[in-house]
Structure formats: C-alpha cells, structure tokens
Design a protein around this motif. Sequence first.
Motif, PDB file in Angstrom:
ATOM      1  N   ASP A 127       1.035  -1.643  -0.110  1.00 28.87           N
ATOM      2  CA  ASP A 127      -0.273   0.143  -0.139  1.00 28.87           C
ATOM      3  C   ASP A 127       1.054   1.308  -0.125  1.00 28.87           C
ATOM      4  N   TRP A 128       0.574   1.922   0.203  1.00 28.08           N
ATOM      5  CA  TRP A 128       1.500   3.943  -0.612  1.00 28.08           C
ATOM      6  C   TRP A 128       1.900   3.997   1.410  1.00 28.08           C
ATOM      7  N   GLU A 129       1.199   3.702   1.966  1.00 26.84           N
ATOM      8  CA  GLU A 129       1.165   3.994   3.879  1.00 26.84           C
ATOM      9  C   GLU A 129       2.516   3.155   3.833  1.00 26.84           C
ATOM     10  N   GLU A 130       2.768   2.455   3.203  1.00 24.55           N
ATOM     11  CA  GLU A 130       3.838   0.453   3.278  1.00 24.55           C
ATOM     12  C   GLU A 130       5.393   2.086   2.323  1.00 24.55           C
ATOM     13  N   ALA A 131       5.330   1.841   1.039  1.00 23.63           N
ATOM     14  CA  ALA A 131       5.679   2.828   0.515  1.00 23.63           C
ATOM     15  C   ALA A 131       6.852   4.104   0.511  1.00 23.63           C
ATOM     16  N   VAL A 132       6.173   4.475   1.810  1.00 26.21           N
ATOM     17  CA  VAL A 132       6.313   5.634   2.225  1.00 26.21           C
ATOM     18  C   VAL A 132       6.780   5.648   3.580  1.00 26.21           C
ATOM     19  N   ASP A 133       8.176   6.515   3.785  1.00 20.65           N
ATOM     20  CA  ASP A 133       8.443   6.581   5.142  1.00 20.65           C
ATOM     21  C   ASP A 133       8.722   7.525   5.544  1.00 20.65           C
ATOM     22  N   SER A 134       8.190   9.042   6.008  1.00 19.09           N
ATOM     23  CA  SER A 134       8.488   9.809   5.955  1.00 19.09           C
ATOM     24  C   SER A 134      10.208  10.621   7.052  1.00 19.09           C
ATOM     25  N   ASP A 135       9.880   9.933   7.716  1.00 15.02           N
ATOM     26  CA  ASP A 135      10.969  10.464   8.370  1.00 15.02           C
ATOM     27  C   ASP A 135      12.434  10.105   7.852  1.00 15.02           C
ATOM     28  N   ASP A 136      12.814   8.451   6.894  1.00 12.74           N
ATOM     29  CA  ASP A 136      13.613   8.486   6.393  1.00 12.74           C
ATOM     30  C   ASP A 136      13.554   9.988   5.244  1.00 12.74           C
ATOM     31  N   LEU A 137      12.294   9.670   4.401  1.00 15.19           N
ATOM     32  CA  LEU A 137      12.216  10.751   3.306  1.00 15.19           C
ATOM     33  C   LEU A 137      12.574  11.502   3.935  1.00 15.19           C
ATOM     34  N   MET A 138      12.401  12.320   5.582  1.00 14.81           N
ATOM     35  CA  MET A 138      13.280  13.694   5.691  1.00 14.81           C
ATOM     36  C   MET A 138      14.650  13.468   5.352  1.00 14.81           C
TER      37      MET A 138
ATOM     38  N   HIS B 211      21.198  14.812  -9.891  1.00 14.92           N
ATOM     39  CA  HIS B 211      20.025  15.686  -8.804  1.00 14.92           C
ATOM     40  C   HIS B 211      18.909  16.196  -9.612  1.00 14.92           C
ATOM     41  N   SER B 212      18.648  16.241 -10.597  1.00 10.48           N
ATOM     42  CA  SER B 212      17.587  16.376 -11.353  1.00 10.48           C
ATOM     43  C   SER B 212      16.200  15.402 -11.005  1.00 10.48           C
ATOM     44  N   LEU B 213      17.099  14.230 -11.421  1.00 12.06           N
ATOM     45  CA  LEU B 213      16.105  12.816 -11.249  1.00 12.06           C
ATOM     46  C   LEU B 213      15.750  13.066  -9.686  1.00 12.06           C
ATOM     47  N   TYR B 214      16.704  13.226  -8.778  1.00 16.69           N
ATOM     48  CA  TYR B 214      16.213  13.000  -7.434  1.00 16.69           C
ATOM     49  C   TYR B 214      15.243  13.910  -6.953  1.00 16.69           C
ATOM     50  N   MET B 215      15.605  15.278  -7.465  1.00 17.29           N
ATOM     51  CA  MET B 215      14.581  16.085  -6.922  1.00 17.29           C
ATOM     52  C   MET B 215      13.244  15.804  -7.929  1.00 17.29           C
ATOM     53  N   ARG B 216      12.919  15.545  -8.563  1.00 19.24           N
ATOM     54  CA  ARG B 216      11.756  15.106  -9.226  1.00 19.24           C
ATOM     55  C   ARG B 216      10.958  14.038  -9.110  1.00 19.24           C
ATOM     56  N   THR B 217      11.959  12.664  -8.203  1.00 21.37           N
ATOM     57  CA  THR B 217      11.422  11.599  -7.350  1.00 21.37           C
ATOM     58  C   THR B 217      10.858  12.195  -6.607  1.00 21.37           C
ATOM     59  N   ALA B 218      11.875  12.784  -5.422  1.00 19.25           N
ATOM     60  CA  ALA B 218      11.045  13.379  -4.087  1.00 19.25           C
ATOM     61  C   ALA B 218       9.902  14.364  -4.197  1.00 19.25           C
ATOM     62  N   ARG B 219       9.691  15.126  -5.180  1.00 16.77           N
ATOM     63  CA  ARG B 219       8.486  15.902  -5.147  1.00 16.77           C
ATOM     64  C   ARG B 219       7.936  14.426  -5.351  1.00 16.77           C
ATOM     65  N   MET B 220       7.497  13.519  -5.895  1.00 16.46           N
ATOM     66  CA  MET B 220       6.330  12.687  -6.220  1.00 16.46           C
ATOM     67  C   MET B 220       6.184  12.122  -4.207  1.00 16.46           C
ATOM     68  N   GLU B 221       7.114  11.712  -3.925  1.00 15.13           N
ATOM     69  CA  GLU B 221       7.249  11.138  -2.997  1.00 15.13           C
ATOM     70  C   GLU B 221       6.524  12.004  -1.653  1.00 15.13           C
ATOM     71  N   LEU B 222       6.901  13.135  -1.949  1.00 19.04           N
ATOM     72  CA  LEU B 222       6.097  14.369  -0.169  1.00 19.04           C
ATOM     73  C   LEU B 222       5.038  14.465  -0.795  1.00 19.04           C
ATOM     74  N   GLN B 223       4.581  14.074  -2.664  1.00 21.31           N
ATOM     75  CA  GLN B 223       3.958  14.253  -2.520  1.00 21.31           C
ATOM     76  C   GLN B 223       2.292  13.414  -1.889  1.00 21.31           C
ATOM     77  N   VAL B 224       2.955  12.124  -2.209  1.00 18.28           N
ATOM     78  CA  VAL B 224       2.398  10.883  -1.489  1.00 18.28           C
ATOM     79  C   VAL B 224       2.302  11.033  -0.038  1.00 18.28           C
ATOM     80  N   ALA B 225       3.277  11.469  -0.003  1.00 20.38           N
ATOM     81  CA  ALA B 225       3.412  11.469   1.694  1.00 20.38           C
ATOM     82  C   ALA B 225       2.561  12.522   2.524  1.00 20.38           C
ATOM     83  N   ALA B 226       1.851  13.516   1.842  1.00 20.09           N
ATOM     84  CA  ALA B 226       1.199  14.174   2.495  1.00 20.09           C
ATOM     85  C   ALA B 226      -0.077  13.940   1.831  1.00 20.09           C
TER      86      ALA B 226
END
Length: 150
Positions: free
Chosen positions: A89-100, A129-144
């Motif tokens: 599930d999405w909840e398992e895919a996102v670890d907000s602590d690790d993400l930050m 760097h560009s790839l990371y920033m794009r994927t981090a934005r996606m993950e932040l959207q899901v985390a929110a």
Amino acid sequence: MTYDPPFRGKSNYDSNFVIVPFSKTYDEALTLLVEARDYLSANRKREQFDVLSDNAIVQFREEMRMTTRLIRAMAWLLSVRAVEAGEIDWEEAVDSDDLMVDIKICIQDERDRCLSTTPALLSLMERAHSLYMRTARMELQVAARHRPAD
C-alpha cells in the motif's frame, strides 16, 4: 527489458502515476545508475591527486551524494511499481522520517566546489540531482496524502 506496471483503468491518485512519464522516469533512473557505475568504475585514478586535499574530499562527497540520490530515486520508483502491482500500500511505500533525512542530505549541492571534476561527471551529477528532485517531489506528494492519523 523493462517492466511496466499494469494500468488499472482508474485515473484517481491512488491508482497510479501517469504511466508513460513514470515509465520514462524509471528508465532514466536505471540508465543513470548504470552510467554512474560505469563512470566511477572506469575513473578510479585517485593517485592523480592527494586524497586528503579539500578538493578530493569535496569530490568524493559529491560522488557519494550522487550515488545516494540515484539509489534513493530508484528505491522510490520501485516502491511505486510495487504499489501499482498491488504488492504494498502507499502507506508502506512512504517512510516520512527517512524521506526527510534523505532530502536533507540529497538537496545539498557542492558541485561548484569540485574543481578538477570532468565535464562528464558534472553532467552525470546534474542529471542525478534533477532526477532525485523530481522523485522526491512525487514522494512528498504521496506522503502528504497518506499521513498517518495523529
């Protein structure tokens, strides 16, 4: 060979990201990982400069940050594929602590301090760097959207 997650026919947020751009992002991440591995393996001539010099340390750190960005982006993209395949599930895919923690490390950028870095490596670092920033934005959207209830 690449694996494309099945399109579930729904267009809501939980069903999937837009498949074609996501697949291109995944392919880009895999290509960059291989390119970084090949470049770093072929260019391990550290005897050309003092490994304790400030420039060498900055370059080593930026190479490690580049590698971390690529691994983190690929991990996120693989998580998205696992969600799309119904494995987690999405909840398992996102670890907000690790993400930050990862964001704090990965958004730092000292490429301009890498004085003896080749244009090829600088280009690779920039694309990572560009790839990371794009994927981090996606993950932040899901985390929110999938914040645990307090």
